[in-house]
Structures are given as structure tokens and as C-alpha cells.
Design a protein around this motif. Structure first.
Motif, PDB file in Angstrom:
ATOM      1  N   PRO A  25     -30.026  44.482  24.314  1.00  0.00           N
ATOM      2  CA  PRO A  25     -30.307  43.320  25.173  1.00  0.00           C
ATOM      3  C   PRO A  25     -29.906  41.983  24.557  1.00  0.00           C
ATOM      4  O   PRO A  25     -29.604  41.026  25.270  1.00  0.00           O
ATOM      5  CB  PRO A  25     -31.826  43.394  25.383  1.00  0.00           C
ATOM      6  CG  PRO A  25     -32.158  44.836  25.210  1.00  0.00           C
ATOM      7  CD  PRO A  25     -31.219  45.332  24.148  1.00  0.00           C
ATOM      8  N   GLY A  26     -29.861  41.907  23.237  1.00  0.00           N
ATOM      9  CA  GLY A  26     -29.471  40.649  22.607  1.00  0.00           C
ATOM     10  C   GLY A  26     -27.972  40.416  22.615  1.00  0.00           C
ATOM     11  O   GLY A  26     -27.506  39.312  22.356  1.00  0.00           O
ATOM     12  N   ILE A  27     -27.180  41.467  22.907  1.00  0.00           N
ATOM     13  CA  ILE A  27     -25.725  41.364  22.852  1.00  0.00           C
ATOM     14  C   ILE A  27     -25.086  41.567  24.211  1.00  0.00           C
ATOM     15  O   ILE A  27     -23.990  41.090  24.470  1.00  0.00           O
ATOM     16  CB  ILE A  27     -25.158  42.408  21.853  1.00  0.00           C
ATOM     17  CG1 ILE A  27     -25.782  42.223  20.478  1.00  0.00           C
ATOM     18  CG2 ILE A  27     -23.649  42.328  21.746  1.00  0.00           C
ATOM     19  CD1 ILE A  27     -25.346  43.279  19.467  1.00  0.00           C
ATOM     20  N   VAL A  28     -25.798  42.236  25.127  1.00  0.00           N
ATOM     21  CA  VAL A  28     -25.204  42.704  26.358  1.00  0.00           C
ATOM     22  C   VAL A  28     -24.595  41.587  27.209  1.00  0.00           C
ATOM     23  O   VAL A  28     -23.636  41.793  27.941  1.00  0.00           O
ATOM     24  CB  VAL A  28     -26.259  43.498  27.177  1.00  0.00           C
ATOM     25  CG1 VAL A  28     -27.273  42.550  27.778  1.00  0.00           C
ATOM     26  CG2 VAL A  28     -25.608  44.344  28.241  1.00  0.00           C
ATOM     27  N   SER A  29     -25.154  40.371  27.117  1.00  0.00           N
ATOM     28  CA  SER A  29     -24.637  39.269  27.931  1.00  0.00           C
ATOM     29  C   SER A  29     -23.742  38.321  27.141  1.00  0.00           C
ATOM     30  O   SER A  29     -23.580  37.167  27.515  1.00  0.00           O
ATOM     31  CB  SER A  29     -25.816  38.488  28.537  1.00  0.00           C
ATOM     32  OG  SER A  29     -26.626  37.955  27.505  1.00  0.00           O
ATOM     33  N   ASN A  30     -23.147  38.827  26.071  1.00  0.00           N
ATOM     34  CA  ASN A  30     -22.273  38.009  25.232  1.00  0.00           C
ATOM     35  C   ASN A  30     -20.933  37.818  25.937  1.00  0.00           C
ATOM     36  O   ASN A  30     -19.924  38.412  25.572  1.00  0.00           O
ATOM     37  CB  ASN A  30     -22.090  38.703  23.877  1.00  0.00           C
ATOM     38  CG  ASN A  30     -21.412  37.793  22.869  1.00  0.00           C
ATOM     39  OD1 ASN A  30     -21.050  36.656  23.185  1.00  0.00           O
ATOM     40  ND2 ASN A  30     -21.232  38.300  21.672  1.00  0.00           N
ATOM     41  N   LEU A  31     -20.953  36.966  26.981  1.00  0.00           N
ATOM     42  CA  LEU A  31     -19.820  36.875  27.891  1.00  0.00           C
ATOM     43  C   LEU A  31     -18.558  36.274  27.282  1.00  0.00           C
ATOM     44  O   LEU A  31     -17.472  36.835  27.447  1.00  0.00           O
ATOM     45  CB  LEU A  31     -20.237  36.094  29.141  1.00  0.00           C
ATOM     46  CG  LEU A  31     -19.195  36.007  30.266  1.00  0.00           C
ATOM     47  CD1 LEU A  31     -18.837  37.380  30.761  1.00  0.00           C
ATOM     48  CD2 LEU A  31     -19.748  35.156  31.407  1.00  0.00           C
ATOM     49  N   PRO A  32     -18.598  35.150  26.574  1.00  0.00           N
ATOM     50  CA  PRO A  32     -17.339  34.544  26.096  1.00  0.00           C
ATOM     51  C   PRO A  32     -16.522  35.473  25.201  1.00  0.00           C
ATOM     52  O   PRO A  32     -15.295  35.551  25.338  1.00  0.00           O
ATOM     53  CB  PRO A  32     -17.834  33.307  25.320  1.00  0.00           C
ATOM     54  CG  PRO A  32     -19.163  32.999  25.900  1.00  0.00           C
ATOM     55  CD  PRO A  32     -19.772  34.324  26.243  1.00  0.00           C
ATOM     56  N   GLN A  33     -17.183  36.184  24.281  1.00  0.00           N
ATOM     57  CA  GLN A  33     -16.446  37.058  23.380  1.00  0.00           C
ATOM     58  C   GLN A  33     -15.902  38.291  24.099  1.00  0.00           C
ATOM     59  O   GLN A  33     -14.902  38.865  23.695  1.00  0.00           O
ATOM     60  CB  GLN A  33     -17.346  37.501  22.216  1.00  0.00           C
ATOM     61  CG  GLN A  33     -17.639  36.412  21.207  1.00  0.00           C
ATOM     62  CD  GLN A  33     -18.757  35.488  21.679  1.00  0.00           C
ATOM     63  OE1 GLN A  33     -19.278  35.652  22.775  1.00  0.00           O
ATOM     64  NE2 GLN A  33     -19.113  34.521  20.848  1.00  0.00           N
ATOM     65  N   GLN A  34     -16.562  38.700  25.171  1.00  0.00           N
ATOM     66  CA  GLN A  34     -16.130  39.893  25.897  1.00  0.00           C
ATOM     67  C   GLN A  34     -15.021  39.606  26.902  1.00  0.00           C
ATOM     68  O   GLN A  34     -14.252  40.515  27.248  1.00  0.00           O
ATOM     69  CB  GLN A  34     -17.321  40.518  26.644  1.00  0.00           C
ATOM     70  CG  GLN A  34     -18.403  41.090  25.746  1.00  0.00           C
ATOM     71  CD  GLN A  34     -19.535  41.698  26.553  1.00  0.00           C
ATOM     72  OE1 GLN A  34     -19.392  41.991  27.737  1.00  0.00           O
ATOM     73  NE2 GLN A  34     -20.678  41.891  25.909  1.00  0.00           N
ATOM     74  N   THR A  35     -14.898  38.366  27.333  1.00  0.00           N
ATOM     75  CA  THR A  35     -14.007  38.061  28.451  1.00  0.00           C
ATOM     76  C   THR A  35     -12.549  38.348  28.125  1.00  0.00           C
ATOM     77  O   THR A  35     -11.833  39.006  28.909  1.00  0.00           O
ATOM     78  CB  THR A  35     -14.171  36.585  28.865  1.00  0.00           C
ATOM     79  OG1 THR A  35     -15.513  36.376  29.294  1.00  0.00           O
ATOM     80  CG2 THR A  35     -13.209  36.224  29.981  1.00  0.00           C
TER      81      THR A  35
END
Length: 556
Positions: free
Chosen positions: A232-242
Motif C-alpha cells: 500500500p505504501g508503493i502501489v500509488s507511486n504514479l510518477p515513477q511508474q508512468t
């Protein structure tokens, strides 16, 4: 039973190499050796499927890729992060099977066995100058099967990528060696597109490993990476995943023939022989879709949840309508089936990027169901051409059903299955994919239903033009076969037809096999969506007064 995983790859790999090296020594028995090797591989895959079905996990609340059968071997020892010198850290070669991978392994072994059983007499050729060496044909088909099985059972990133790329070699030889006069140009285009997609894909894979490197070290295990991504602490790490997301869209989208990256597909299907095309359409086209399920959705849940439904869901809807309308305009049966396949892959993409349990289960089922019906139709197309002499649907040939009633019967079953007629297998997958997208974005699902109407239109028109009406003789080349289906054909198409009917009437065993994996993927995406919504609300909400208490809306 984990040792069976490596045996499942070794049998077609070693058999293919033996046939290529010593095929001439076997003379007329070469194709029989290939058929037996493919049949044994099919039996082993059925044993593994039974094991997985009996060992369904109880807890599906956690995310991640959790194989029911796993085999790991230390590959490169000591790859810790620079901040940690844990000597136990290691990169491992891993093979495994979960429910979704199990369906794809079954599909691969089933289609390969069907092709090689039918090829025991003569490997088909659309051109007189094409090679007719049956031993080499069976050998290259088996090598392609080994590469495909490696992808579907890979549980580490390196093995996945190696298998993904190595399938290109036998496929190129099969297309060029047994295709028509335009096959070389089609194969070159296919290779160029695939290699162009490989570059962003390998960068994306390196990015995934780097993104989830922790203090304990880096890993290439798909299971470990997916568990870290579901945190849950990483799942919404949007900028790095985009940026990784868009690289995978390009790399996997080419293999999936996502619009507008599909231009290699029609020319390839038109130039290849029908048996090679059956393998391409039924299994190879699923490599990119399987990559979405293995890499994009579990590893990049934040970016996938943010961009996936509208971007790839919209592309799926466009593929449904575009493919169906192009199929309506075709006179060449090969191109009609090619665009029909493109349209049906759109349904898979649509359901997959609904990112809920219904859509993901439907996508997994449709990958299997589409593979069965499409492979059967291309194999029947090759036999139809042997009896009527050409691929032109308007060449003046009608009433084929009166001359070849059993071939016509099987063709009817699989064409109607492909059109999504209730009671046959494709209906279940299409219904679930549309149900999943209705829950996510109803507008996309509504537009997608247009493809069902168009699909029924071109399917019925094709059956009417080919099999109905007064008997007319072909204006094309002279047929090479004058009899109806033989024993081998009855065994193969009878088995596939019964499977299509059974899965249409009772799909529960398939649903039960893939539902735990789909539930885990969906739960990870739901967490990502919740985090993204919460973050956007916290950025846009401005308190009107410090005396007011901020409370969420309760719509219950």
C-alpha cells in the motif's frame, strides 16, 4: 511436481532439435515423431492443470503473482543493493504456473498437437515453390512451442524476456519457408516491428527491477516484484511508474497488434500457410496480452489504474469495431479471419483493462476460447483451400456443404462460436469482458457491443457464400484433395468442437482456475485507484472554514 515444468519445455525443445538435425534419417516417420512429442507435451500439461485445479489458494485478498507450482534455481548469487551486503541475495531462474498461465500452457500444447497431428501427411503450402520437408516443419513448430511455454511459465523477468524474443526465430523460418511468394516481405515486417518493440520493453523491465529495489537488494522474481508493487505504501507511486507504463504499451502493444501498431498482422496472416497462421493467431498473438497480465497490471498498478481503462480500453473498443468493419469488406478468407481475430483481441483488451474481477476473468477465458476457435478456423481454412483451390470468398464457389458435409459442419460450429453464439465458448468470455467494463466505464462497453453485431453479420455472410446455394465449381487453381475429412481430421476437430461446446455450457472449471489470480490483480488495482482518488481529493479540497469538519460523502 515442479520438475514437470522443465520437462514440459524440454520435450518439444529436444524433439525439435532432433528433427532439425536428423529429420532426413527418419524419412516418412518425421512428422509422426513431431506429433507424438506434441501429444506427450499435451498430456503433461493436462496433468499439471489437474494439479493446479485441485490446489486452489484460499486467501486471495493479497495482491501479487502467486504460482501454485514453482521451481527455482539460483542463477546469479549476491546481487544486493549497495546499502546492503546480504550474501543470501540472489537472482533466480524460476518457472511456475498459476491459473492464468495454466490456461495459456494448455492452449499452446493443444494447438501445437492439433497442428502436428494434421501435418502428419503433408505440411500445407500456399505456393508451389515453398518447402515441403515435413521433418523440418515439425521441428520448427516444436521449437516455437518450447519458446511459448517458456514465456507462459516464466516466473522471473529474464526468463520471460528470453522466451519472448526466442519465439521470433522459429516463427520467422516457418513464415518464410512455408508461406507464399510474399511471405519474406511479411516476415521481415513482423521481425522489424517485434524488434522495435523489444527495445522499449527491455528498458521497461530494467526500470521495474530498479523501481522495486529495496534495502534488502534487487530481485528479478515476478512473485517478489509483484508483492513489492502491491505494498500500500508503493502501489500509488504514479510518477515513477508512468514512463515504464508507456514503454510497455509500446513493447507489448506491437505483439498484441494494438491499434495503430497492427499493420504487420494482415499481411502476415495472408502470406503464411494456414497451419502456421493457426499458431500465430491462437497463441503468438496472446504473448503481448499475457505480458499485460504478468508485467503491466501487477508491477505498475498505479499507472495502469490511472491510464489503462481509458487508453487501452479505448484502443480495445476501436480494435473491436475497426476489425469487424474491415472483416466485412474482405473477399480473401485469410484477411477476413485476420481482421476477425483483431476484433476479438479487442474484447480481451477491453475486459482486461476494466481492472476488476469480472473483466480479468473474462479476458483470461477469452484468451483461451479465442485460441481454440481461431486455430480451428485457420486449420479448416487450409483444408477448404485444398478442396476448392483458392481463398477468394467470391470466386463463384457455392454449395460446398453438399460436397463436404462434415467439413462444413465443423466450420459452422467454430464460426458460430467465434461470433459469440450462446451455448458456445466465446459467448462466456465476451459476456464477462463486457460485464467488467460496464462496471468500470459503461460507455466503452456499449460501443464494444457493436462488434458483436458486426461479428455475427460477417460470420453469417461468410457461411452463406461458401456453403449455401446451388453447387458451383471454383474458378481458382485445381483442388488437390477431393474427399471429405479423414480420421485424423475428425479426431482433431471433433475434440476442439466438443471442448467449445463444453466450455460454453459449463465454464465453471475455467472460471475457478483463473478467479484467484484475477481477484489478486483486481485487489491490487482497487488499492491503487483508492490511493489515487484520495491523493487527488487531498490536493483539490480547500476547507471553507476551520470551524467546519471535513467529512466524506456517504452515498449509502
Amino acid at each position: 511436481m515442479s520438475f514437470l515444468l522443465i520437462i514440459l519445455i524440454a520435450i518439444p525443445l529436444l524433439s525439435g532439435l532432433i528433427l532439425l538435425a536428423f529429420g532426413r534419417m527418419f524419412a516418412e516417420r518425421t512428422s509422426l515423431v513431431g506429433a507424438w512429442a506434441a501429444s506427450v507435451t499435451l498430456v503433461l500439461s493436462c496433468l499439471l492443470a489437474a494439479k493446479i485445479f485441485s490446489n486452489q489458494p484460499v486467501d486471495t485478498s493479497a495482491g501479487g503473482i502467486i504460482p501454485s507450482i514453482l521451481m527455482e534455481v539460483n542463477w546469479i548469487a549476491g546481487m544486493p543493493n549497495s546499502s546492503s551486503m546480504d550474501s543470501e541475495a540472489a537472482w533466480k531462474f524460476a518457472l511456475g504456473l498459476d491459473g492464468i498461465g495454466n490456461l495459456m500452457v494448455l492452449l499452446t500444447t493443444l494447438v501445437t498437437a492439433a497442428i502436428l497431428i494434421l501435418a502428419t501427411k503433408v505440411a500445407p503450402s500456399a505456393d508451389a515453390s515453398a518447402r515441403t520437408d515435413r521433418g523440418s516443419y515439425a521441428g520448427w513448430i516444436l521449437l516455437a512451442e518450447a519458446g511459448l511455454l517458456t514465456v507462459f511459465m516464466a516466473m522471473d523477468i529474464v526468463t520471460f524476456y528470453v522466451g519472448f524474443e526466442l519465439t521470433l526465430i522459429p516463427l520467422f523460418v516457418l513464415i518464410v519457408g512455408w508461406g507464399d511468394s510474399d511471405a519474406l516481405l511479411a516476415a521481415k515486417r513482423f521481425v522489424i516491428f517485434t524488434l522495435v518493440g523489444s527495445l522499449p520493453m527491455i528498458v521497461a523491465l530494467i526500470g521495474i527491477v530498479s523501481l522495486y529495489t529495496t534495502a534488502s537488494g534487487s530481485t528479478i522474481s515476478l512473485t517478489e516484484l509483484s508483492l513489492r508493487a502491491a505494498d500500500p505504501g508503493i502501489v500509488s507511486n504514479l510518477p515513477q511508474q508512468t514512463w515504464i507504463f508507456w514503454l510497455l504499451v509500446l513493447g507489448l502493444g506491437i505483439k498484441t497488434a494494438v491499434l495503430p501498431l497492427h499493420s504487420w498482422l494482415p499481411t502476415l496472416y495472408r502470406s503464411s500457410d494456414p497451419m502456421t497462421t493457426a499458431l500465430m493467431a491462437a497463441v503468438v498473438l496472446k504473448l503481448g496480452l499475457f505480458g499485460f497480465l504478468r508485467l503491466m497490471i501487477p508491477m505498475l498498478p498505479g499507472a495502469t489504474s490511472f491510464f489503462g481503462p481509458w487508453v487501452l480500453g479505448t484502443l480495445g473498443v476501436l480494435a473491436i469495431v475497426y476489425g469487424a468493419m474491415n472483416a466485412l469488406a474482405q473477399k480473401d478468407l485469410r484477411l477476413l479471419l485476420a481482421y476477425s481475430s483483431l476484433s476479438h483481441v479487442g474484447f480481451i483488451t477491453l475486459g482486461m483493462f476494466a481492472l476488476n474481477r469480472e473483466g480479468l476473468v473474462g479476458a483470461a477465458l477469452q484468451m483461451f476460447n479465442h485460441g481454440i476457435t481461431t486455430a480451428a478456423m485457420f486449420l479448416l481454412l487450409g483444408m477448404l483451400v485444398e478442396r476448392r483451390g483458392d481463398y477468394d470468398m467470391t470466386a463463384g464457389t457455392n454449395g460446398i456443404a453438399s460436397d463436404y458435409p462434415r467439413l462444413a459442419l465443423f466450420f459452422f460450429v467454430f464460426v458460430l462460436a467465434g461470433a459469440g453464439v450462446p451455448g458456445l465458448n466465446n459467448f462466456v468470455g465476451e459476456f464477462l469482458t463486457l460485464s467488467g467494463m460496464v462496471l468500470r466505464h459503461p460507455l466503452l462497453a456499449i460501443v464494444g457491443t457493436i462488434g458483436i453485431v458486426l461479428g455475427a453479420w460477417y460470420a453469417i455472410r461468410m457461411l452463406q457464400r461458401l456453403f449455401m446455394g446451388p453447387v458451383q465449381k471454383s474458378k481458382g487453381s485445381r483442388p488437390t484433395v477431393s474427399y471429405d475429412l479423414g480420421i485424423r481430421e475428425h479426431i482433431v476437430f471433433g475434440t476442439l468442437a466438443l471442448l467449445s461446446i463444453w466450455l460454453g455450457v459449463y465454464p465453471q472449471w475455467m472460471v475457478a482456475t483463473v478467479q484467484p489470480d484475477a481477484t489478486r490483480l483486481a485487489s491490487t488495482c482497487e488499492i491503487a485507484i483508492a490511493h489515487t482518488v484520495a491523493k487527488s481529493e487531498s490536493l483539490t479540497s480547500v476547507p471553507l472554514s476551520s470551524s467546519f469538519e471535513q467529512r466524506p460523502w456517504n452515498l449509502d
